[in-house]
Design an enzyme around this catalytic site. Sequence first.
Site, PDB file in Angstrom:
ATOM      1  N   LYS A 115       0.854  -1.181   0.000  1.00 12.72           N
ATOM      2  CA  LYS A 115       0.000   0.000   0.000  1.00 12.72           C
ATOM      3  C   LYS A 115       0.895   1.237   0.000  1.00 12.72           C
ATOM      4  CE  LYS A 115      -1.528   2.914   2.801  1.00 12.72           C
ATOM      5  NZ  LYS A 115      -1.631   4.129   1.937  1.00 12.72           N
ATOM      6  N   GLU A 129      -1.185   7.345  -0.443  1.00 16.04           N
ATOM      7  CA  GLU A 129      -2.208   7.810  -1.379  1.00 16.04           C
ATOM      8  C   GLU A 129      -1.808   9.097  -2.077  1.00 16.04           C
ATOM      9  OE1 GLU A 129      -3.710   8.966   2.811  1.00 16.04           O
ATOM     10  OE2 GLU A 129      -2.436   7.470   1.857  1.00 16.04           O
ATOM     11  N   GLY A 164       6.848   5.191   8.106  1.00 17.61           N
ATOM     12  CA  GLY A 164       6.047   6.403   8.194  1.00 17.61           C
ATOM     13  C   GLY A 164       6.225   7.073   9.536  1.00 17.61           C
ATOM     14  N   GLY A 165       5.240   7.854   9.932  1.00 17.62           N
ATOM     15  CA  GLY A 165       5.311   8.618  11.161  1.00 17.62           C
ATOM     16  C   GLY A 165       5.048   7.785  12.407  1.00 17.62           C
ATOM     17  N   GLY A 184       2.612   4.591  13.046  1.00 23.14           N
ATOM     18  CA  GLY A 184       3.308   3.354  13.354  1.00 23.14           C
ATOM     19  C   GLY A 184       2.763   2.673  14.593  1.00 23.14           C
ATOM     20  N   GLU A 237       9.690   1.282  10.583  1.00 23.69           N
ATOM     21  CA  GLU A 237      10.727   2.289  10.367  1.00 23.69           C
ATOM     22  C   GLU A 237      10.037   3.629  10.473  1.00 23.69           C
ATOM     23  OE1 GLU A 237      12.705   5.009   9.396  1.00 23.69           O
ATOM     24  OE2 GLU A 237      12.951   4.418   7.303  1.00 23.69           O
TER      25      GLU A 237
END
Length: 509
Positions: free
Chosen positions: A183, A186, A236-237, A241, A258
């Site tokens: 994914k 977006e 991501g953030g 996470g 990560e």
Amino acid sequence: MADRTERQAQATVHAGGAWLEAVSGATREILDPADARPFAVVAEGDEKDAERAVAAARQAFDHGPWPHTPVAERAALLRRVADLLVRDREELGLLESRDAGKTLEEGRIDIDCVADAFRYFADLVAAEAPGRVVDAGSPDIHSVVVHEPVGVCALITPWNYPLLQASWKIAPALAAGNTFVVKPSEITPLTTVALIELLIEAGLPEGVAGIVTGPGHTVGARLAEHPDVDLVSFTGGLVSGVKVAQAAAPTVKKVALELGGKNPNVVFADACATDEGFDTAVDQALNAAFIHSGQVCSAGARLIVEESVKDRFVAELARRAQRIRLGRGTADGVECGPLVSAQQREKVEAYVASALAEGAVLACGGKRPAPAETRPESGYFYEPTVLDACHREMKVVREEVFGPVLTVETFRTEDEAVLLANDTEYGLAGAVWSADAGRARRVAGRLRHGTVWINDFHPYLPQAEWGGFGKSGTGRELGPAGLAEYREAKHVYQNLAPKPVRWFAGGTD
């Protein structure tokens, strides 16, 4: 690129070997951050699309050939993908530039790095021994530890380095024999869709690779919690996470995270003792903070400089930062592109405002630039910003800004430098600059960060692990440990001369 974006407009959900529209029929416009205009359309998937993608990946893993394909064949396919990436370098680099806002040269470099990752994992898996023999202390026992694919992998990737971050997950997942559903963000999904096309062209069996374009709160959440997913890898953030880890916990699947960083760049005065040393340290501080408009998880957003050289250092840093040429990433001479979205720019503006309210001194930047030929008024541009007189209680120092904002702190002693550099809930990366090799290695050894550069900033090697301490995440990408994330270890113990144990007396009657 026109042909590719036209295909993407028709269907960007891939499951079971077919390109499909979203179940709902919804679509999303992809905006060029340089002018805020749409230039592509993708399917807007949701939970139902995630369901069918996972079902296809599950079928392919449980009943398809890929998990049992010989290692040499898997490696050969990864090398073919690398060759295709090289073939399409210009097209993909341009697509990455338009999608994420980075310069065209950065986009090209990203494609080179992606090809390197595929080749590295191909070479790594091809060179491995079939198993680790364990000495059981008897010639009648054959004991070996082997590694098998973990199963169906959900791969959730960020918007700042769309193709690079996808490759760090997809390449080892395939090398290990897994199937996957990816994914992408977006906001920047286009090059990940293109990569799936290249995997298919390279001959990947049907159902092994799936992709669902759509938002995190629907697609990402369902992938993380899905009982048929064996591993979820997220980049991501921190907030997102934590949600991924919580969603994955009830099914006790493997999780790799990560997350962010608040990365220190520590500069000792002796690194600036010569004109050449000073020039290099300032130049690298600019690169550390402002590459890709600071939208880098490992950005050197915290300059921690020895007090005796601070004024000179910051003055020159601000002078050069003001000269950075902003604009559309594909325009000649542009050195730095826009932020990825209006929302991201507003977030950066809020952090700068809070810093000034808390007493920071604006050395340069701090505002949207005036429109120019390569800088449309509607683009999401923000000037490279240097904030002096910062301290560790400030919000801008403690939280990840993810924009072109550099904070300046000072120290007097080595111990104070280490204390400041480690005073963060994150621990992804950091750097130390010193002409004293012993001091540099000593400080590097004390820094609690997953990657530490000495007299450099930003380079990475696919053969070296990448990941962080603390709230920067769990697990590692790249290197042998990056491959191990996508495997399960199995101990096979074989008794070559079996005989009764006679533990229970009934067997002797």
